[in-house]
Design a protein around this motif. Structure first.
Motif, PDB file in Angstrom:
ATOM      1  N   GLY A 221      -7.657 -20.163 -17.466  1.00 25.19           N
ATOM      2  CA  GLY A 221      -9.000 -19.612 -17.556  1.00 25.19           C
ATOM      3  C   GLY A 221      -9.520 -19.043 -16.255  1.00 25.19           C
ATOM      4  O   GLY A 221     -10.698 -18.709 -16.140  1.00 25.19           O
ATOM      5  N   ARG A 222      -8.672 -18.917 -15.273  1.00 27.23           N
ATOM      6  CA  ARG A 222      -9.066 -18.423 -13.945  1.00 27.23           C
ATOM      7  C   ARG A 222      -9.530 -16.970 -14.014  1.00 27.23           C
ATOM      8  O   ARG A 222      -9.232 -16.256 -14.975  1.00 27.23           O
ATOM      9  CB  ARG A 222      -7.864 -18.510 -12.999  1.00 27.23           C
ATOM     10  N   ILE A 223     -10.221 -16.541 -12.961  1.00 29.84           N
ATOM     11  CA  ILE A 223     -10.563 -15.132 -12.836  1.00 29.84           C
ATOM     12  C   ILE A 223      -9.824 -14.497 -11.662  1.00 29.84           C
ATOM     13  O   ILE A 223     -10.008 -13.327 -11.368  1.00 29.84           O
ATOM     14  CB  ILE A 223     -12.086 -14.914 -12.711  1.00 29.84           C
ATOM     15  N   GLY A 224      -8.964 -15.276 -11.015  1.00 33.77           N
ATOM     16  CA  GLY A 224      -8.211 -14.772  -9.867  1.00 33.77           C
ATOM     17  C   GLY A 224      -7.382 -13.550 -10.199  1.00 33.77           C
ATOM     18  O   GLY A 224      -7.265 -12.639  -9.373  1.00 33.77           O
ATOM     19  N   ASP A 225      -6.815 -13.506 -11.393  1.00 32.61           N
ATOM     20  CA  ASP A 225      -6.032 -12.328 -11.768  1.00 32.61           C
ATOM     21  C   ASP A 225      -6.932 -11.104 -11.910  1.00 32.61           C
ATOM     22  O   ASP A 225      -6.551 -10.001 -11.509  1.00 32.61           O
ATOM     23  CB  ASP A 225      -5.212 -12.590 -13.027  1.00 32.61           C
ATOM     24  N   ALA A 226      -8.148 -11.274 -12.435  1.00 32.65           N
ATOM     25  CA  ALA A 226      -9.092 -10.156 -12.540  1.00 32.65           C
ATOM     26  C   ALA A 226      -9.533  -9.693 -11.153  1.00 32.65           C
ATOM     27  O   ALA A 226      -9.632  -8.484 -10.894  1.00 32.65           O
ATOM     28  CB  ALA A 226     -10.304 -10.560 -13.378  1.00 32.65           C
ATOM     29  N   VAL A 227      -9.786 -10.633 -10.254  1.00 33.37           N
ATOM     30  CA  VAL A 227     -10.150 -10.277  -8.876  1.00 33.37           C
ATOM     31  C   VAL A 227      -8.977  -9.540  -8.218  1.00 33.37           C
ATOM     32  O   VAL A 227      -9.162  -8.537  -7.530  1.00 33.37           O
ATOM     33  CB  VAL A 227     -10.561 -11.523  -8.065  1.00 33.37           C
ATOM     34  N   GLY A 228      -7.763 -10.029  -8.454  1.00 30.26           N
ATOM     35  CA  GLY A 228      -6.580  -9.366  -7.906  1.00 30.26           C
ATOM     36  C   GLY A 228      -6.437  -7.945  -8.420  1.00 30.26           C
ATOM     37  O   GLY A 228      -6.148  -7.016  -7.648  1.00 30.26           O
ATOM     38  N   ARG A 229      -6.657  -7.730  -9.706  1.00 29.74           N
ATOM     39  CA  ARG A 229      -6.587  -6.371 -10.278  1.00 29.74           C
ATOM     40  C   ARG A 229      -7.669  -5.479  -9.674  1.00 29.74           C
ATOM     41  O   ARG A 229      -7.424  -4.324  -9.340  1.00 29.74           O
ATOM     42  CB  ARG A 229      -6.725  -6.415 -11.806  1.00 29.74           C
ATOM     43  N   TRP A 230      -8.886  -6.027  -9.563  1.00 28.72           N
ATOM     44  CA  TRP A 230      -9.996  -5.280  -8.962  1.00 28.72           C
ATOM     45  C   TRP A 230      -9.631  -4.834  -7.546  1.00 28.72           C
ATOM     46  O   TRP A 230      -9.824  -3.678  -7.177  1.00 28.72           O
ATOM     47  CB  TRP A 230     -11.250  -6.168  -8.947  1.00 28.72           C
ATOM     48  N   PHE A 231      -9.078  -5.763  -6.760  1.00 23.48           N
ATOM     49  CA  PHE A 231      -8.684  -5.428  -5.394  1.00 23.48           C
ATOM     50  C   PHE A 231      -7.563  -4.383  -5.390  1.00 23.48           C
ATOM     51  O   PHE A 231      -7.599  -3.413  -4.630  1.00 23.48           O
ATOM     52  CB  PHE A 231      -8.247  -6.679  -4.629  1.00 23.48           C
ATOM     53  N   MET A 232      -6.568  -4.576  -6.234  1.00 25.77           N
ATOM     54  CA  MET A 232      -5.426  -3.662  -6.268  1.00 25.77           C
ATOM     55  C   MET A 232      -5.839  -2.240  -6.645  1.00 25.77           C
ATOM     56  O   MET A 232      -5.276  -1.274  -6.122  1.00 25.77           O
ATOM     57  CB  MET A 232      -4.351  -4.177  -7.230  1.00 25.77           C
ATOM     58  N   GLU A 233      -6.815  -2.087  -7.526  1.00 32.66           N
ATOM     59  CA  GLU A 233      -7.313  -0.748  -7.877  1.00 32.66           C
ATOM     60  C   GLU A 233      -7.784  -0.014  -6.632  1.00 32.66           C
ATOM     61  O   GLU A 233      -7.569   1.183  -6.487  1.00 32.66           O
ATOM     62  CB  GLU A 233      -8.464  -0.845  -8.881  1.00 32.66           C
ATOM     63  N   ARG A 234      -8.415  -0.715  -5.738  1.00 27.96           N
ATOM     64  CA  ARG A 234      -8.922  -0.108  -4.512  1.00 27.96           C
ATOM     65  C   ARG A 234      -7.812   0.066  -3.476  1.00 27.96           C
ATOM     66  O   ARG A 234      -7.726   1.083  -2.808  1.00 27.96           O
ATOM     67  CB  ARG A 234     -10.072  -0.953  -3.961  1.00 27.96           C
ATOM     68  N   ALA A 235      -6.958  -0.915  -3.355  1.00 26.07           N
ATOM     69  CA  ALA A 235      -5.891  -0.861  -2.347  1.00 26.07           C
ATOM     70  C   ALA A 235      -4.865   0.220  -2.675  1.00 26.07           C
ATOM     71  O   ALA A 235      -4.275   0.810  -1.764  1.00 26.07           O
ATOM     72  CB  ALA A 235      -5.216  -2.225  -2.223  1.00 26.07           C
ATOM     73  N   ARG A 236      -4.637   0.485  -3.946  1.00 22.02           N
ATOM     74  CA  ARG A 236      -3.655   1.506  -4.341  1.00 22.02           C
ATOM     75  C   ARG A 236      -4.060   2.908  -3.910  1.00 22.02           C
ATOM     76  O   ARG A 236      -3.239   3.815  -3.926  1.00 22.02           O
ATOM     77  CB  ARG A 236      -3.427   1.462  -5.853  1.00 22.02           C
TER      78      ARG A 236
END
Length: 185
Positions: free
Chosen positions: A13-28
């Motif tokens: 139930g974590r949100i870490g994967d969503a935070v990771g995706r959010w960050f990756m969208e910007r880092a890419r």
């Protein structure tokens, strides 16, 4: 520059994967970065530290060795970071040395900054350089899904840009230093 983005939470139930995706969208958006996501939930690490490294431990450690810089995505649990993240960090030692580490933290109220402060101490022991600037997300004040074009989204995107600029600078500087002379630990 090869950057390992480590998602530190393994909770159901974590949100870490969503935070990771959010960050990756910007880092890419940064063409100079070769990004690799290391989501700890994807690894089957042993509960007890074995006498010999398992295949999963070796795979993780090899990814740490290949990386030239790190972004750790961490929640704050009870004013600290997850045990799963500490376990993974401890699988490597020399592989971390002389590389920069940046943080994307999240939480409710403190934005994960207590976790980051403790991680700085751990990474100092591993002879890394931790960045002063990071990205701290306070979900009490601003949900992750909030309009990215609004003031909160603009501030968050600026934080990502500044952090990645600094990560790139330190990553290149430390790469050059390692090429000139071996690190003394």
């Amino acid at each position: 520059m090869r950057v390992a983005v480590i998602i530190g939470s393994t909770r159901e139930g974590r949100i870490g994967d969503a935070v990771g995706r959010w960050f990756m969208e910007r880092a890419r958006e940064r063409s100079e970065l070769d990004l690799a996501v290391l989501d700890l939930a994807d690894f089957d690490f042993p509960v007890h530290y074995p006498g010999r490294a398992t295949g999963e431990m070796t795979e993780f450690t090899e990814e740490i060795a290949r990386a030239e810089a790190f972004v750790v995505v961490t929640p704050e649990y009870n004013r600290s970071f997850p045990a799963s993240l500490k376990q993974a960090i401890d699988f490597a030692y020399e592989e971390w040395q002389t590389k920069p580490v940046a943080f994307v933290s999240y939480g409710h109220g403190s934005a994960g900054l207590y976790a980051v402060e403790q991680l700085r101490s751990v990474f100092t022991e591993l002879h890394t350089v931790t960045l002063r600037n990071g990205v701290a997300l306070d979900f009490l004040q601003q949900p992750l899904e909030e309009d990215p074009s609004g003031p909160a989204g603009t501030r968050r995107d600026r934080s990502v840009r500044v952090m990645l600029d600094q990560l790139g600078w330190w990553g290149r500087a430390l790469r050059e230093a390692r090429a000139v002379r071996p690190y003394v630990s």
